[in-house]
Enzyme design. Structure first.
Site, PDB file in Angstrom:
ATOM      1  N   SER A   1       0.856  -1.194   0.000  1.00  0.00           N
ATOM      2  CA  SER A   1       0.000   0.000   0.000  1.00  0.00           C
ATOM      3  C   SER A   1       0.893   1.246   0.000  1.00  0.00           C
ATOM      4  O   SER A   1       1.741   1.374  -0.872  1.00  0.00           O
ATOM      5  CB  SER A   1      -0.955  -0.055   1.196  1.00  0.00           C
ATOM      6  OG  SER A   1      -2.034   0.826   1.043  1.00  0.00           O
TER       7      SER A   1
ATOM      8  N   HIS B   1      -7.267  -6.364   1.757  1.00  0.00           N
ATOM      9  CA  HIS B   1      -6.153  -5.427   1.669  1.00  0.00           C
ATOM     10  C   HIS B   1      -5.009  -5.750   2.624  1.00  0.00           C
ATOM     11  O   HIS B   1      -3.859  -5.389   2.356  1.00  0.00           O
ATOM     12  CB  HIS B   1      -6.667  -4.012   1.932  1.00  0.00           C
ATOM     13  CG  HIS B   1      -5.676  -2.944   1.593  1.00  0.00           C
ATOM     14  ND1 HIS B   1      -5.088  -2.838   0.345  1.00  0.00           N
ATOM     15  CD2 HIS B   1      -5.141  -1.937   2.342  1.00  0.00           C
ATOM     16  CE1 HIS B   1      -4.253  -1.809   0.332  1.00  0.00           C
ATOM     17  NE2 HIS B   1      -4.261  -1.259   1.529  1.00  0.00           N
TER      18      HIS B   1
END
Length: 252
Positions: free
Chosen positions: A92, A229
């Site tokens: 990320s 995620h």
């Protein structure tokens, strides 16, 4: 004290491959606690600790990806592991830091063993969830929804002044990291790169991550793994196997 925190290491460290984890926005070493239990073979795993959290709680927060990358480079240069034996694993926001650090190292004539870009859209693609302008309550609500924040924090506003500065700094940094033009072939990163996508990740999908091929000239593969995620913290053994796949590729 170095911002690189060692999570795990094999008993044999001579010529060990060094895996350096760059966390997502708001992440610290605690998020990677399960990585400490991994069984390693001539490997070292470290995590980069950004300012404003854990033992760096009093350090000024940083709102620029390039500055975080410079800090990482200095830490890599002063640690006991060789840069040419190092694979940076960025997830990320951490992928942005990892890419910038890799690029700056190349400009200095220093080449990593490899780079892993995980769970992050390419630099020319704007994130679909922008939190920088949100009020505190909405900001925390979104973090809980993403899965990057303990739900109890939403019910404990007395803790917000402690945690929010670092969280907001990270999100400001990652949301500002956007480029309107693409690099040419000569500007692409010339080190072996592995892309990773989560099959249930709602923050960065396969096609958005695939676009990193426009920025990296030596992408060896794009793996799709199970999870949302935060697969990087939830499935450390799976991630280790992905890292080892790149390490083997670059050694062959």
């Amino acid at each position: 004290m170095s911002p690189l925190i060692k999570l795990a290491a094999s008993s044999r460290l001579h010529d060990a491959t060094h895996y350096v984890l760059c966390p997502f926005a708001g992440g610290g070493s605690g998020a990677f606690r399960h990585w400490r239990t991994l069984s390693l073979e001539n490997e070292v795993i470290s995590v980069m600790l950004y300012p404003g959290r854990e033992f760096r709680i009093d350090d000024p927060t940083v709102i620029n990806i390039g500055t975080l990358a410079e800090e990482m480079i200095q830490a890599l240069k002063t640690c006991n592991q060789r840069i040419e034996d190092t694979i940076i694993v960025g997830h990320s926001m951490g992928a942005q830091v990892a890419y910038e650090a890799s690029k700056k190292l190349v400009n200095q004539g220093l080449f990593l063993k490899g780079l892993i870009i995980s769970g992050c859209q390419a630099p020319h693609i704007k994130g679909r969830r922008l939190l920088g302008e949100c009020d505190d309550k909405t900001f925390i609500h979104n973090l809980v929804e993403i899965g990057g924040c303990d739900p109890s924090l939403a019910k404990s506003p007395e803790w917000w002044p402690i945690f929010l500065p670092a969280l907001r700094a990270d999100f400001t940094a990652t949301e500002q990291y956007i480029f309107t033009s693409l690099p040419n072939d000569k500007e692409g990163l010339p080190i072996p790169t592995l892309l990773i996508s989560g099959d249930q990740d709602r923050e960065a999908n396969f096609s958005e991550i695939e676009e990193w091929k426009l920025w990296c000239n030596k992408v060896v593969d794009h793996l799709v793994v199970e999870g949302g995620h935060f697969y990087i913290t939830e499935q450390p053994q799976m991630m280790l196997e992905c890292i080892r796949a790149l390490s083997t590729e670059t050694t062959a």
